[in-house]
Design a protein around this motif. Sequence first.
Motif, PDB file in Angstrom:
ATOM      1  N   GLU A  91     -32.014  78.328 -40.983  1.00 26.45           N
ATOM      2  CA  GLU A  91     -33.100  79.186 -40.428  1.00 26.45           C
ATOM      3  C   GLU A  91     -33.879  79.909 -41.346  1.00 26.45           C
ATOM      4  O   GLU A  91     -35.063  80.041 -41.337  1.00 26.45           O
ATOM      5  N   CYS A  92     -33.447  80.249 -42.633  1.00 28.05           N
ATOM      6  CA  CYS A  92     -34.274  81.178 -43.644  1.00 28.05           C
ATOM      7  C   CYS A  92     -35.284  79.772 -44.274  1.00 28.05           C
ATOM      8  O   CYS A  92     -36.537  80.114 -44.166  1.00 28.05           O
ATOM      9  N   SER A  93     -34.650  78.692 -44.377  1.00 24.56           N
ATOM     10  CA  SER A  93     -35.598  77.572 -45.166  1.00 24.56           C
ATOM     11  C   SER A  93     -36.564  77.117 -43.986  1.00 24.56           C
ATOM     12  O   SER A  93     -37.735  77.023 -44.322  1.00 24.56           O
ATOM     13  N   LYS A  94     -36.087  76.947 -42.937  1.00 24.76           N
ATOM     14  CA  LYS A  94     -37.225  76.879 -41.579  1.00 24.76           C
ATOM     15  C   LYS A  94     -38.300  77.684 -41.968  1.00 24.76           C
ATOM     16  O   LYS A  94     -39.333  77.402 -41.335  1.00 24.76           O
ATOM     17  N   TYR A  95     -37.880  79.172 -41.611  1.00 25.09           N
ATOM     18  CA  TYR A  95     -38.778  80.034 -41.638  1.00 25.09           C
ATOM     19  C   TYR A  95     -39.854  80.078 -42.968  1.00 25.09           C
ATOM     20  O   TYR A  95     -41.169  80.222 -42.605  1.00 25.09           O
ATOM     21  N   ALA A 100     -45.859  79.831 -44.173  1.00 25.17           N
ATOM     22  CA  ALA A 100     -46.130  79.884 -45.659  1.00 25.17           C
ATOM     23  C   ALA A 100     -47.309  80.630 -46.016  1.00 25.17           C
ATOM     24  O   ALA A 100     -47.421  81.048 -47.230  1.00 25.17           O
ATOM     25  N   ASP A 101     -48.164  81.139 -44.993  1.00 20.97           N
ATOM     26  CA  ASP A 101     -49.242  82.124 -45.155  1.00 20.97           C
ATOM     27  C   ASP A 101     -48.649  83.473 -45.823  1.00 20.97           C
ATOM     28  O   ASP A 101     -49.270  84.051 -46.323  1.00 20.97           O
ATOM     29  N   ASP A 102     -47.470  83.664 -44.924  1.00 22.45           N
ATOM     30  CA  ASP A 102     -47.140  85.048 -45.285  1.00 22.45           C
ATOM     31  C   ASP A 102     -46.321  84.916 -46.651  1.00 22.45           C
ATOM     32  O   ASP A 102     -44.958  84.633 -46.691  1.00 22.45           O
ATOM     33  N   GLU A 103     -46.763  84.909 -47.607  1.00 26.40           N
ATOM     34  CA  GLU A 103     -46.163  84.295 -48.834  1.00 26.40           C
ATOM     35  C   GLU A 103     -45.041  85.056 -49.374  1.00 26.40           C
ATOM     36  O   GLU A 103     -44.166  84.460 -49.836  1.00 26.40           O
ATOM     37  N   ILE A 104     -44.991  86.377 -49.478  1.00 28.74           N
ATOM     38  CA  ILE A 104     -44.022  87.060 -49.992  1.00 28.74           C
ATOM     39  C   ILE A 104     -42.741  86.825 -49.188  1.00 28.74           C
ATOM     40  O   ILE A 104     -41.633  86.466 -49.507  1.00 28.74           O
ATOM     41  N   LEU A 105     -42.925  87.170 -47.703  1.00 36.81           N
ATOM     42  CA  LEU A 105     -41.679  87.039 -47.265  1.00 36.81           C
ATOM     43  C   LEU A 105     -41.092  85.482 -46.952  1.00 36.81           C
ATOM     44  O   LEU A 105     -39.913  85.263 -46.977  1.00 36.81           O
ATOM     45  N   ALA A 106     -42.095  84.730 -46.858  1.00 32.71           N
ATOM     46  CA  ALA A 106     -41.564  83.119 -46.668  1.00 32.71           C
ATOM     47  C   ALA A 106     -40.946  82.899 -47.916  1.00 32.71           C
ATOM     48  O   ALA A 106     -39.902  81.990 -47.861  1.00 32.71           O
ATOM     49  N   LYS A 107     -41.491  83.390 -49.196  1.00 30.17           N
ATOM     50  CA  LYS A 107     -40.902  82.744 -50.138  1.00 30.17           C
ATOM     51  C   LYS A 107     -39.455  83.374 -50.421  1.00 30.17           C
ATOM     52  O   LYS A 107     -38.491  82.728 -50.986  1.00 30.17           O
ATOM     53  N   ALA A 108     -39.445  84.695 -50.168  1.00 28.36           N
ATOM     54  CA  ALA A 108     -38.005  85.286 -50.054  1.00 28.36           C
ATOM     55  C   ALA A 108     -37.174  84.579 -49.100  1.00 28.36           C
ATOM     56  O   ALA A 108     -35.804  84.296 -49.683  1.00 28.36           O
ATOM     57  N   ALA A 109     -37.484  84.179 -47.838  1.00 26.65           N
ATOM     58  CA  ALA A 109     -36.634  83.429 -47.157  1.00 26.65           C
ATOM     59  C   ALA A 109     -36.226  82.045 -47.593  1.00 26.65           C
ATOM     60  O   ALA A 109     -35.184  81.706 -47.411  1.00 26.65           O
TER      61      ALA A 109
END
Length: 348
Positions: A91-95, A100-109
Motif C-alpha cells: 500500500e505504501c509503494s502504491k501510494y 508523486a506530486d506530493d513529493e515529501i509524503l509520496a517519497k516517505a511512503a
Amino acid sequence: MDALRKQASKLRDQVAKQQQAVIKQFSASGYEHSDVMVIDEMEMQRHQQLEKLYRSTRSGKEFQRELVKAAEAFSSIGYKHIEAGTKLSEECSKYGVENADDEILAKAASIYGDARKHVEKEQEDFTRLLFSQILEPLRAMISGAPLEDARHLAQRYSRMRQEAETQATEVSRRQARVRESPIPENVTKLHAAEARMHELKANMAVLGKEASAALAAVESQQQRLTFQRLVAMVEGERTYHERVAAILHQIEAEMVSDKQRRESAPPTVPSNLLSDKTKYFLAEAMHGFEASSDKELSLAIGDYVVVRKVSPSGWSEGECRGRNGWFPSAYVERRQRLPTTNGTHDFY
C-alpha cells in the motif's frame, strides 16, 4: 489357644492384602515414593536418588514443553506480522507511485514501503530460527527414546520394589507360621518365600544401578540441551530486534533527510520572472538564517541585502556582504528600491 493363633494369622493376611491394595492404587502414576526400607540403607539411598531424578526429568520435560508452546505462539504471531507488513508495504509503494506530486509524503511512503520488505525478511528469518533451533530439538527430546527408556527403567524398579515390600510381608508371615507351628510344610513355604526375596533383592540391585545411570545421563543431556535452546532463543530474538531497529532508524533518517533537503533547496524560479526590467530592492534581515548549502545565503539580524529575485514559493535571491544566494523571503523587510542598469545596481 489354637483359635487365637488362627485369628491372628487371619488378621495378618488381611493386613497384607490391604497393603497390596494400597500399592496397586498408587502404582499408575510412574515412579512412586515409599518410606519402607525393604533391604538396607544403600537400597533406600538408591530409591531416593531415583525418586529425585524422576522428578527432575519430569520437571525438565514440562519446562521444555512450555518453551515449545512459547516458540509456537511466537511463530504464529510472526506469520501474522509478515502478512500485515507485506500488505502495508504494498500500500505504501502504491501510494508513492500514485501521488508523486506530493513529493515529501509520496517519497516517505515509498521509502517505508521498500524498507518494510527488509523488516518482514528479518521476521521470516526469526520465525525460521524458532522452528529449526527451538521447536524441532525440544520436541525430539520430549518424545525421544532416551528419556522414555530411562523413565521406564525407573518405573520397573519402582514396581519391583513394591513387589519386594509385599514379599517382605509374606516372609514375615511365614516366619510367624513357623514359630507357631514348625512343621515341614510351613518351613518349606518359608524357604520358598525367602528365596524369592533374595532373588528380588539381586534383581533390584542390578536394575536400580541401571535406572540411576540412565536417568542421570538423561537429566544431564536434558539440562544441557534446554539451556542451549534457551540461549539460542534469546540470541535470535535479540538479533531480530537489533536488525529491525537498525532498519527503522535508517528509514527515519532517510525520511527526515529527504524532507529537509527538499524544504531547504532553493526554489526554481520560472523563466518568465527573469527579465531586464526586474527591479532590485534593498531589504533588512529581521531574522537570522543559516545556509545549509552553497546555493543559500546566510543572514544575521540587521544585515542589509540587495534582493534581485523573488519567487512565489517564498524564497528570494540576493547579495549580502559580497555573497549571493537564496533565503526565505519572510526573513527580510523591504527598505528601498534600486533601479538596474545593464545588470548592475547602485547600492548606498
